[in-house]
Design a protein around this motif. Structure first.
Motif, PDB file in Angstrom:
ATOM      1  N   GLY A 555     -25.467  36.977  91.542  1.00 62.30           N
ATOM      2  CA  GLY A 555     -25.513  37.909  91.928  1.00 62.30           C
ATOM      3  C   GLY A 555     -25.470  38.979  90.932  1.00 62.30           C
ATOM      4  O   GLY A 555     -25.821  38.574  89.756  1.00 62.30           O
ATOM      5  N   THR A 556     -25.558  39.936  90.786  1.00 64.64           N
ATOM      6  CA  THR A 556     -26.079  41.417  90.284  1.00 64.64           C
ATOM      7  C   THR A 556     -24.258  41.919  88.689  1.00 64.64           C
ATOM      8  O   THR A 556     -24.065  40.753  89.220  1.00 64.64           O
ATOM      9  N   GLN A 557     -24.977  42.705  88.062  1.00 69.23           N
ATOM     10  CA  GLN A 557     -23.622  42.814  87.741  1.00 69.23           C
ATOM     11  C   GLN A 557     -22.708  43.675  88.432  1.00 69.23           C
ATOM     12  O   GLN A 557     -21.158  43.520  87.966  1.00 69.23           O
ATOM     13  N   VAL A 558     -23.322  43.928  89.494  1.00 68.94           N
ATOM     14  CA  VAL A 558     -23.159  45.413  89.778  1.00 68.94           C
ATOM     15  C   VAL A 558     -21.656  44.205  90.794  1.00 68.94           C
ATOM     16  O   VAL A 558     -20.271  44.369  91.502  1.00 68.94           O
ATOM     17  N   ASP A 559     -22.601  42.793  91.167  1.00 70.75           N
ATOM     18  CA  ASP A 559     -21.670  42.369  92.396  1.00 70.75           C
ATOM     19  C   ASP A 559     -20.779  41.150  91.112  1.00 70.75           C
ATOM     20  O   ASP A 559     -19.480  40.673  92.072  1.00 70.75           O
ATOM     21  N   GLU A 560     -20.689  40.848  90.261  1.00 69.43           N
ATOM     22  CA  GLU A 560     -20.124  40.757  89.248  1.00 69.43           C
ATOM     23  C   GLU A 560     -18.107  40.779  89.700  1.00 69.43           C
ATOM     24  O   GLU A 560     -17.158  41.084  89.448  1.00 69.43           O
ATOM     25  N   GLN A 561     -19.102  42.438  88.866  1.00 67.23           N
ATOM     26  CA  GLN A 561     -17.521  43.667  88.904  1.00 67.23           C
ATOM     27  C   GLN A 561     -16.882  43.545  90.145  1.00 67.23           C
ATOM     28  O   GLN A 561     -15.878  43.238  90.065  1.00 67.23           O
ATOM     29  N   GLN A 563     -16.647  41.157  92.384  1.00 71.14           N
ATOM     30  CA  GLN A 563     -16.402  40.058  92.317  1.00 71.14           C
ATOM     31  C   GLN A 563     -14.687  39.428  91.844  1.00 71.14           C
ATOM     32  O   GLN A 563     -14.037  39.362  92.519  1.00 71.14           O
ATOM     33  N   ARG A 564     -14.813  40.413  90.583  1.00 75.01           N
ATOM     34  CA  ARG A 564     -13.908  40.438  89.959  1.00 75.01           C
ATOM     35  C   ARG A 564     -12.923  41.200  90.683  1.00 75.01           C
ATOM     36  O   ARG A 564     -10.805  40.404  90.212  1.00 75.01           O
ATOM     37  N   MET A 565     -13.197  42.183  90.689  1.00 71.53           N
ATOM     38  CA  MET A 565     -11.998  42.789  91.754  1.00 71.53           C
ATOM     39  C   MET A 565     -11.109  42.601  92.511  1.00 71.53           C
ATOM     40  O   MET A 565      -9.842  42.064  92.581  1.00 71.53           O
ATOM     41  N   LEU A 566     -12.495  42.451  93.376  1.00 67.39           N
ATOM     42  CA  LEU A 566     -11.370  41.109  94.901  1.00 67.39           C
ATOM     43  C   LEU A 566     -10.391  39.907  94.476  1.00 67.39           C
ATOM     44  O   LEU A 566      -9.179  39.626  94.321  1.00 67.39           O
ATOM     45  N   GLU A 567     -10.800  39.251  93.612  1.00 66.35           N
ATOM     46  CA  GLU A 567      -9.950  37.942  92.797  1.00 66.35           C
ATOM     47  C   GLU A 567      -8.646  38.302  92.039  1.00 66.35           C
ATOM     48  O   GLU A 567      -8.069  37.629  92.394  1.00 66.35           O
ATOM     49  N   ARG A 568      -8.908  39.952  91.442  1.00 65.65           N
ATOM     50  CA  ARG A 568      -7.865  40.509  91.226  1.00 65.65           C
ATOM     51  C   ARG A 568      -6.849  41.198  92.204  1.00 65.65           C
ATOM     52  O   ARG A 568      -5.579  40.545  92.166  1.00 65.65           O
ATOM     53  N   SER A 569      -7.178  41.277  93.400  1.00 65.86           N
ATOM     54  CA  SER A 569      -6.228  41.560  93.997  1.00 65.86           C
ATOM     55  C   SER A 569      -6.455  40.124  95.308  1.00 65.86           C
ATOM     56  O   SER A 569      -5.582  40.439  96.363  1.00 65.86           O
ATOM     57  N   GLY A 570      -6.198  39.019  94.720  1.00 59.87           N
ATOM     58  CA  GLY A 570      -5.873  37.786  95.815  1.00 59.87           C
ATOM     59  C   GLY A 570      -7.255  37.532  96.804  1.00 59.87           C
ATOM     60  O   GLY A 570      -6.910  36.572  97.722  1.00 59.87           O
ATOM     61  N   TRP A 571      -8.283  38.767  96.637  1.00 65.26           N
ATOM     62  CA  TRP A 571      -8.942  37.201  97.936  1.00 65.26           C
ATOM     63  C   TRP A 571     -10.620  36.879  97.481  1.00 65.26           C
ATOM     64  O   TRP A 571     -11.049  36.863  95.991  1.00 65.26           O
ATOM     65  N   TRP A 572     -10.563  36.459  98.020  1.00 67.09           N
ATOM     66  CA  TRP A 572     -12.120  35.082  98.182  1.00 67.09           C
ATOM     67  C   TRP A 572     -13.037  35.165  99.271  1.00 67.09           C
ATOM     68  O   TRP A 572     -12.688  34.961  99.896  1.00 67.09           O
ATOM     69  N   ASN A 573     -14.236  35.582  98.639  1.00 67.55           N
ATOM     70  CA  ASN A 573     -14.936  35.908 100.466  1.00 67.55           C
ATOM     71  C   ASN A 573     -16.012  35.163  99.719  1.00 67.55           C
ATOM     72  O   ASN A 573     -17.173  35.584  99.054  1.00 67.55           O
ATOM     73  N   PRO A 574     -16.159  33.772 100.357  1.00 64.25           N
ATOM     74  CA  PRO A 574     -17.520  32.859 100.566  1.00 64.25           C
ATOM     75  C   PRO A 574     -18.783  33.351 101.119  1.00 64.25           C
ATOM     76  O   PRO A 574     -18.954  33.609 101.356  1.00 64.25           O
ATOM     77  N   TRP A 593     -20.885  30.425  90.548  1.00 63.95           N
ATOM     78  CA  TRP A 593     -20.104  30.109  89.146  1.00 63.95           C
ATOM     79  C   TRP A 593     -18.716  31.071  89.262  1.00 63.95           C
ATOM     80  O   TRP A 593     -18.714  31.833  90.813  1.00 63.95           O
ATOM     81  N   ASP A 594     -18.122  31.229  88.989  1.00 68.59           N
ATOM     82  CA  ASP A 594     -16.707  31.550  89.109  1.00 68.59           C
ATOM     83  C   ASP A 594     -16.384  32.973  88.009  1.00 68.59           C
ATOM     84  O   ASP A 594     -15.784  32.894  87.067  1.00 68.59           O
ATOM     85  N   PRO A 595     -16.795  34.225  88.349  1.00 67.32           N
ATOM     86  CA  PRO A 595     -16.712  35.029  87.513  1.00 67.32           C
ATOM     87  C   PRO A 595     -14.780  34.932  87.284  1.00 67.32           C
ATOM     88  O   PRO A 595     -15.002  36.187  85.924  1.00 67.32           O
ATOM     89  N   ALA A 596     -14.062  34.551  87.974  1.00 65.60           N
ATOM     90  CA  ALA A 596     -12.381  34.774  87.490  1.00 65.60           C
ATOM     91  C   ALA A 596     -12.038  33.043  86.963  1.00 65.60           C
ATOM     92  O   ALA A 596     -11.238  33.625  87.223  1.00 65.60           O
ATOM     93  N   THR A 597     -13.016  32.477  86.763  1.00 66.12           N
ATOM     94  CA  THR A 597     -12.350  31.239  85.732  1.00 66.12           C
ATOM     95  C   THR A 597     -11.844  31.596  84.871  1.00 66.12           C
ATOM     96  O   THR A 597     -10.003  31.555  84.671  1.00 66.12           O
TER      97      THR A 597
END
Lengths: 789, 234, 450, 179
Positions: A555-561, A563-574, A593-597
């Protein structure tokens, strides 16, 4: 004057004639003009923007390809490909010249010997002849006489190559070293990897690093993924990001990286480890190191006693006693003030990282240097932290076969050369121009004795020159192409794109050739690889991937941000719920890809003997014990510790023979990174940014001071002589270069094709220096003398 | 009316020369034979020029990507005897290849040496001509050529804008190939007359400078000098 | 008036038959000369065809040396052209009686050499087929177009100025009734030598003589402006106009002297081209040499004191760098040798002046080269790309230009008298008297006082 | 001087006149020779009948698929023809030729009739869509043509382009069209 009828006619005739002639000449000239115009381009046709992946180096950048009427017009960076996001290196740009290269090999061909003419033949015939040889060797249980050298170090085709060879029964598979091997080995020794049989790779979170000590890596000349590193460089210096990341470069050669760093510290050749230990000395003696990390999570910092009661020297005492500033200053040639200043800066902020040592297939660097550099990372606690270094599981395209064993990937040049000695019968050179480039004439003679050499190169290059069988591969734009996290890249990533244009001529993707070869060689092999083409293999592989429960489609860089935010709060939305959805998404978006690797919290569980980061690597100690030590007969003692603790050792003999006053430092310029690309005119025109566009032949770089002293002018031809041999090179004068250091690029003029030039290879004069621990070459810096030709 | 300009942040440039190749591919610039190349006759509308400063060990090499400056007062335009080069309302300096007589007065008058001459008929070894960009003409021998700020991209962007009933080309809709390909994002492009554009913002930066400004050419390519290294203490 | 009638200067008489010899008798030497010159012309044609077919790539020009010896030749040839028209016009206006036998030889140089000056620029064009664009799409802001205009005007003026004094001589050839009758009849334009025709001709010549001087000066000024109007280091100079004009006259006189010496020798015209002509022109040459040195010195000293880095860089390359050999050769050829020879009255003879002239011609070509090339070879923003060396194509074309120029000159002497016969005759018949009268008008009249 | 000219002999004058006449003839021939061969007629592989197809309801964009959204108009591919002509629809001999070609899988190589010089950027989209210029303005009335045009309807010269641009207040900036 009277105007009679006759005069009038004369006059009128003259006027009319003149006017007509004038008009006619104007017309004629404009016609001539049109005739001199270059022929109008082909009829344009429909314009399309498609996605692909670059295959010119192991980085595998995402591409945005413009086609008009089915022709590839322009290649640019894919803005949603996370590795390069829009940017692209000059090599990727030249894919158009590669696809439409006049020396493209468009059909399989064979010849009886290398001095015989080529005969084109059908795929079936050609493959059958190769398959019959393979069958024969397998029947005679001589599978190990089949070798494969590959230039692709990542992706499914690479896996297929190594797996094919192992299923066939040979364990001689070699691929392009990434150059990070030594650093990775050092980190494995010190921080450890789980013993779970999985592959691991070293990754740097350079995006978030704030202060970088670069020990000799040519960051801007093809390190890791060129476009990714360049993007990082831009980010480090982006005013909008606030703080600027400082880059300090250690190394004797004034490389582009050195020139573009915030500070160039021109240490002597082979003293990177000493430099690192000098900095460690300051950190320790000024108490600047990360106390909490070192005290809680490291081993061997203070003096310790092993289970047998033997006292060992701790890293602290070792450095304080052995690497005093005055000594380091003497070894490296750098003033103590500089070392102290840099050490203080390094320790002053979080996100400091030391990377290195210098890397290239011919000089991967010393293990002891690499360990000294990793010790610095431990001292500032940058192991596994934001902006630091870590070992993470290697994640890539799974080969969906029952038996997942692969041939061990022997990445060392020396190992390969050793196998050449065992009279191999079949050598498959899969895009392996890099390999030929690193061989000298004696090695090439050995190659010439191999009865069957197969080349897969899509254009005439060094491998097709040696080969007797051509199985032309197509470029990545002409086939299904994959991508995966490039070396040192901190995130898991896989990518896949369909072909942009059909293969030119009768070229065929190498993966499909291998599948066909498997079918033809042995029914047993056929059952291992039941796929008819690469697309179905990718499909099967993607189905396995779709079961993973993490990551996102590109996704775009905005998506990336987000997704990271989601992951930090423990969410994953496939982005997918089924295999089909995953496949469609993969192909449409270009990848997953996994931006939270990268774990942003420090990960402090180390898979070492002590469970901590080991300044004194017990795994290395065990290895040495197994091998009987470096120096035979040496008993555990302080002298023993010396061998295991990070240390400095001279690589070049002190007493150079008379006249050999220069040190030749080989390096890979960006345009030849990975060894290929010599045949691309646009790249030959930009070989080095130092002295303008003057490619098409190899050169050496000499400091202005040396050149002046020798009376050597820019572009003059000189002899470069080492203890082994001598070669001719043109001189490029480097204003501000370090006296005594001669930079020498690997690669040079094309060796085959219409633009071929005869040039002796650099390998001819290099004297490789072996690493005492790894047993492979660590340096190729060579003492030389230089004189006018 | 826009006034197109470029900002190049020298601090970010890695001297990779991606811009050079991107330009050549985009604009159908022929690659030279080795012989011609070694004679220094490469055509590259943008080139990376090294400027070594200081001697060892305090040496620095600055790399300057050098496209046409698209001067507001271009010295090349006045000297052309046949009006084959001109500057339009949007400040783009262009070469009309079909009119050029090849006298090379403009190449000598340009203080930046960024105009190039076609010494020979361009060579496209078969089938390299397949990759020709149909938006850009192939120049015949004997004429001068130069960077056009990828003007054909503006022509296309404008065609789109007109088709969508927009008066102006939107920011980002028109970007030259070099800017698009830049890995470290060291190049910016846009309307210098638009006070809100990124380029006009950057052109007012204290780091901004123009090349050979003292010659009064008023270049529209603006460089940002190298930034200061961060302070020694965090 | 009565007193004048008693003048002791009666008209002289003489036979100018020797002046017709070159036209009416063809020697073997002529054919050999023409053959040799033609050889170079053919080589030039071969070279030019190569260049047309292949492109300018066959020259030694590169980036950034876009202009080389074609442009050097252009400036040089246009400079030489100042030999004729300008010198002859000035001498005519000044009523310098010694001019009579040399004006024709000088004017022919102008016309012929201008062809090659203009030709050099055409040769230099990448697209000569589009040369007409200069007229179709003229951009008058370009100094090159000023050149086109002023050279065209100069060419026209010089042709007329050559042609007018030629008419009576052509009529003479027509009346002798030998070969090429139709040509002479056409060109004689019905000259019958009437009083009215003489008056008209004299008037025409006088007007042209005055017109041609500013045109000539403008031509080389504009040539210099081609360079001076750019911002390139060591081109952008305010004194380039006069500097070029002085250099042009300087080289022009030198070329003229060489031509005169050859004509004198080959056609046995010692009676017409006397030592005094060489002595006088030699003096002029000495003055021009000093003037040239003054300008050169002023130009370089200003640069040196200005100490502008870009300019200094080029200056140093000229004084000490790769161009120093050429530079100092130029100084020696254009100043030291000429002044050394011509400064000594004893040496200001035929041998002395033509020796000096030969050096000056070479020296002035070098001067043009040194102006054109170093500034281009070392642009501000590019590392030096080595030294420009002309290729065989450029060398053959240049040699061809020189030889074809000489060929045209030789052919001219084959068709027309190279010494103006009627003017010499007129001088013999009338000028002693005229000079006597004129000089008397300068002298304060003592008789009136008494 | 005119007096003198008049005094020339009659013979001389006659010879002069003849030469002049010869010169004129030469010039005229030169002119003709230059103009004559430069209007080549273009032969298409199929004598396509625009009138019939347009009458049958086809739009320009059905075959010239690109003209509304790109610089180029696009020429019909064999596939486009095959959509209707896989089997003969009429008894036209040209159609038979087409069907034959399609069945043999030969590519359909249309020759471009209207061609702007290499150095000109011309966009169909801008002209036809944004500028709302009728196709017929440049291509003539194609709906009346029963055979492909052998030559361009519009003379593609810069003067003609500029005239039209001036009439319609379109840009006459060199850079608007030169590429």
């Amino acid at each position: 004057m009277r105007l009679g009828r006759r005069e009038f006619i004369t006059l009128a005739g003259g006027v009319a004639g003149g006017a007509a002639l004038g008009r006619v000449s104007l017309r004629g000239i404009s016609r001539l003009n049109e005739a001199l115009e270059p022929p109008s381009a082909l009829y344009p046709g429909e314009e399309q923007w498609l996605r692909s992946i670059c295959s010119l180096c192991s980085g595998g950048c995402g591409l945005k390809v413009r086609t008009v009427g089915g022709r590839v017009i322009k290649v640019d960076g894919n803005p949603i490909y996370p590795v390069n996001r829009d940017g692209i290196c000059p090599r990727g740009q030249t894919l158009t010249q590669l696809i439409y290269h006049p020396d493209r090999i468009l059909a399989p061909a064979h010849r009886s010997a290398i001095d015989q003419p080529w005969e084109t033949s059908s795929w079936d015939q050609t493959l059958e002849s190769l398959a019959s040889t393979l069958r024969r060797l397998r029947g005679a249980d001589q599978q190990n006489r089949v070798l494969m050298v590959s230039g692709r170090s990542r992706g499914l085709t690479s896996k297929l190559c190594s797996h094919f060879l192992s299923s066939y029964g040979s364990n001689h598979f070699f691929e392009l070293p990434s150059g990070m091997e030594t650093s990775q080995r050092a980190l494995e020794f010190m921080a450890g990897i789980p013993n779970d049989g999985k592959a691991y790779r070293m990754a740097y979170d350079l995006e978030n690093s704030r202060y970088i000590l670069n020990f000799g890596c040519d960051l801007l000349e093809g390190w890791g993924t060129p476009a990714h590193t360049m993007r990082l460089f831009g980010q480090w210096r982006d005013i909008k990001r606030g703080r600027r990341t400082t880059l300090i470069h250690f190394g004797p050669r004034l490389s582009v990286t050195a020139a573009r760093s915030d500070e160039w510290v021109p240490v002597e050749v082979g003293t990177l480890g000493a430099m690192a230990l000098g900095i460690a000395f300051v950190l320790i003696s000024e108490d600047l190191y990360n106390r909490s990390f070192v005290e809680s999570f490291s081993f061997g910092f203070e003096d310790w006693t092993d289970r047998s009661g033997q006292a060992h020297m701790g890293f602290r005492r070792w450095v304080r006693e052995e690497y005093r500033l005055s000594r380091v200053s003497e070894i490296t040639g750098i003033s103590s003030e500089t070392i102290v200043r840099i050490a203080r800066e390094f320790a002053a902020q979080p996100g400091s990282i030391a990377i290195g040592p210098q890397q290239s297939p011919v000089q991967p660097g010393r293990l002891s240097d690499a360990m000294a550099i990793q010790a610095l990372n431990a001292l500032v606690g940058s192991i596994g932290t934001r902006g630091g270094v870590s070992l993470i599981p290697e994640f890539g395209w799974p080969l969906p076969v029952a038996d997942g064993n692969e041939t061990m990937r022997t990445a060392s040049l020396d190992g390969l050369v050793a196998v050449l000695d065992q009279s191999p019968e079949v050598l498959i050179l899969d895009q392996a121009a890099w390999f030929i480039d690193s061989l000298d004439d004696a090695h090439l003679d050995m190659l010439n004795r191999i009865p069957l050499i197969v080349s897969t190169s899509p254009v005439e290059d060094a491998t097709s020159k040696l080969a007797t069988l051509l199985l032309p591969d197509c470029t990545s734009l002409e086939s299904w192409t994959d991508g995966q996290s490039p070396s040192a890249y901190p995130y898991d990533l896989i990518a896949l794109t369909p072909p942009v244009i059909p293969p030119r001529g009768d070229s065929r993707p190498w993966g499909e050739t291998l599948l066909a070869l498997a079918r033809m060689t042995d029914p047993a092999l056929e059952s291992v690889y039941p796929w008819k083409d690469m697309e179905s293999l990718y499909r099967a592989s993607a189905n396995e991937l779709s079961r993973r429960e993490n990551g996102y489609l590109f996704g775009t860089q905005v998506d990336e941000q987000w997704q990271r935010m989601l992951e930090r709060s423990g969410w994953w939305n496939p982005d997918w719920t089924s295999e089909d959805e995953f496949w469609d998404g993969l192909v449409n978006k270009g990848g997953w890809w996994d931006p939270a690797t990268w774990v942003s919290e420090p990960q402090h569980s180390f898979q070492t003997v002590s469970g901590k980061f080991e300044f004194f690597s017990q795994r290395l100690e065990a290895l040495l014990r197994e091998k009987g030590g470096i120096q035979p007969g040496l008993q555990p003692s302080v002298e023993w510790d010396r061998q295991i603790l990070p240390h400095h050792a001279d690589i070049l003999p002190d007493n150079a023979p008379e006249g050999f006053e220069w040190t030749l430092d080989p390096y890979e310029p960006l345009v030849f990174f990975g060894g290929a690309s010599r045949q691309i005119p646009f790249l030959q025109q930009i070989t080095s940014p130092y002295s303008g566009p003057r490619g098409w032949r190899s050169w050496i770089e000499m400091s202005a001071e040396d050149a002046h002293r020798m009376g050597i002018e820019e572009d003059e031809t000189v002899w470069v002589e080492s203890a082994r041999s001598r070669i001719q090179r043109r001189v490029r004068i480097l204003e501000g270069g370090k006296p005594g250091i001669v930079g020498a690029p690997l690669g040079g003029a094309p060796t085959t094709g219409r633009w071929a030039r005869v040039e002796s290879t650099l390998a001819e004069i290099l004297v490789p220096i072996s690493d005492p621990y790894l047993g492979v070459r660590s340096h190729a810096t060579t003492r030389v003398k230089i004189y006018k030709a | 009316m826009a006034r197109w300009g470029m900002v190049i942040d020298l601090d970010k440039c890695t001297a990779c020369q991606s811009c050079v190749v991107a330009c050549q591919v985009e604009n159908n610039v022929p690659s030279m034979t080795p012989e011609e190349s070694l004679k220094g006759r490469n055509i590259s509308w943008i080139k990376v020029v090294p400027f070594p400063e200081g001697s060892f060990p305090e040496a620095k090499i600055r790399f300057l990507p050098l496209p046409c400056m698209h001067c507001d007062d271009p010295p090349c335009v006045t000297v052309c005897p046949v009006d084959a080069t001109n500057i339009n309302e949007e400040g783009i300096v262009r070469q009309i290849f079909a009119r050029c007589i090849g006298c090379r007065y403009c190449t000598t008058a340009c203080p930046y040496t960024v105009r190039y001459f076609n010494w020979y008929e361009p060579i496209w070894p078969q089938p390299m001509e397949q990759a020709h960009n149909p938006d850009v003409s192939v120049r015949p021998k004997g004429v001068v050529e130069k960077c056009t700020f990828c003007h054909h991209r503006l022509q296309k962007a404008r065609a789109n804008a007109i088709a969508e009933d927009r008066a102006v080309v939107a920011p980002g809709e028109y970007t030259p190939a070099c800017v698009e390909s830049c890995g470290p994002k060291a190049m910016y492009f846009g309307d210098l007359d638009d006070p809100n554009s990124e380029v006009s913002d950057l052109s007012r930066s204290p780091r901004a400078f123009r090349l050979l400004e003292e010659l009064g050419t008023r270049p529209k390519v603006i460089y940002l000098a190298e930034g200061e290294r961060s302070g020694t203490t965090g | 008036m009565a007193q004048l009638a008693e003048t002791p200067y009666p008209p002289l008489s003489g036979n100018d038959e020797v002046l017709f010899h070159p036209i009416e008798r063809t020697t073997r030497g002529f054919y050999i000369t023409v053959a040799i010159l033609l050889f170079f012309t053919v080589m030039m044609v071969v070279a030019y065809i190569t260049q047309l077919r292949e492109g300018l790539g066959v020259t030694g020009l590169t980036i950034p040396v876009y202009w080389g010896i074609y442009i050097t030749n252009f400036v040089f040839f246009i400079g030489i052209s100042h030999a004729g028209t300008l010198i002859s016009a000035i001498l005519r206006i000044c009523h310098a009686e010694w001019r009579r036998s040399i004006t024709r030889a000088a004017e022919v140089i102008t016309v012929m050499v201008l062809l090659f000056g203009a030709g050099s620029v055409i040769t230099d064009l990448g697209r000569p087929d589009r040369a007409l664009n200069v007229i179709l799409h003229a951009n008058f802001r370009s100094p090159l177009l000023w050149d086109v205009c002023s050279i065209t005007v100069y060419m026209t003026g010089s042709v007329i100025y050559l042609y007018l004094p030629l008419i009576p001589d052509i009529a003479m050839l027509r009346d002798r009734g030998k070969k090429w009758q139709w040509l002479y009849r056409l060109l004689a334009f019905g000259w019958s030598g009437t009083e009215r025709q003489h008056r008209l001709l004299e008037k025409g010549i006088a007007v042209m003589a005055i017109l041609v001087i500013p045109i000539a000066i403008s031509v080389h000024t504009v040539v210099s402006w081609v360079f001076a109007m750019t911002v390139q280091p060591m081109w952008h100079s305010t004194i380039f106009g006069p500097y070029f004009v002085v250099g042009a006259i300087f080289s022009g006189i030198a070329a003229l002297l060489i031509a005169l010496a050859i004509i004198r020798k080959v056609y046995h015209l010692e009676e017409y081209l006397k030592e005094i002509h060489f002595r006088n022109l030699g003096q002029l040459l000495l003055v021009m040499s000093l003037l040239w040195f003054y300008f050169t010195f002023a130009e370089h000293l200003t640069t040196f004191y200005g100490n502008e880095p870009e300019e200094m860089h080029i200056l140093m390359l000229k004084l000490y760098g790769p161009y120093s050999l050429l530079f100092w050769a130029m100084v020696i050829f254009c100043f030291i040798i000429p002044v050394g020879i011509l400064g000594i009255p004893k040496w200001r003879n035929v041998t002395g002046t033509i020796t000096a002239s030969a050096f000056i011609v070479v020296g002035m070509w070098l001067e043009r080269f040194i102006i054109v090339v170093p500034s281009l070879a070392n642009p501000r923003l590019m590392p030096s790309q080595g030294i420009y060396l002309p290729s065989w194509v450029e060398i053959f074309i240049s040699l061809g230009f020189f030889s074809t120029f000489i060929l045209f000159y030789v052919l001219f002497t084959k068709f027309f008298p190279i010494v103006s016969i009627w003017e010499v005759k007129e001088g013999r018949e009338k000028s002693l008297q005229e000079v006597h009268e004129r000089v008397r008008t300068y002298i304060p009249h003592p008789l009136k006082e008494g | 001087m005119a007096d003198t000219v008049q005094q020339e002999s009659q013979e001389e004058n006659a010879g002069h006149r003849n030469r002049l006449l010869a010169g004129k003839a030469f010039v005229a021939a030169f002119l003709l020779a230059l103009i004559w061969p430069f209007t080549p007629s273009i032969e298409q592989p199929i004598q396509y009948n625009h009138q019939k197809h347009i009458a049958a309801g086809l739009e320009c964009s059905n075959c010239h698929t690109l003209y509304e959204n790109s610089a180029w108009a696009g020429l019909p591919t064999a596939d486009a023809c095959a959509a209707c002509h896989a089997e003969p629809v009429t008894d036209s001999s040209e159609e038979a030729k087409l069907v034959q070609m399609l069945s043999e899988g030969k590519p359909l190589e249309w020759k471009q009739v209207n061609r702007v010089p290499n150095h000109v950027y011309f966009s169909h989209k801008t002209h036809a869509v944004a500028g709302e210029i009728e196709c017929a303005t440049c291509h003539g009335k194609m709906d009346e043509r029963t055979a492909p045009p052998p030559a361009p309807f519009f003379e593609w010269s810069m003067d003609n382009c500029i005239n039209c641009h001036e009439d319609r207040n379109a840009s006459v900036d060199c850079n608007a069209c030169h590429r």
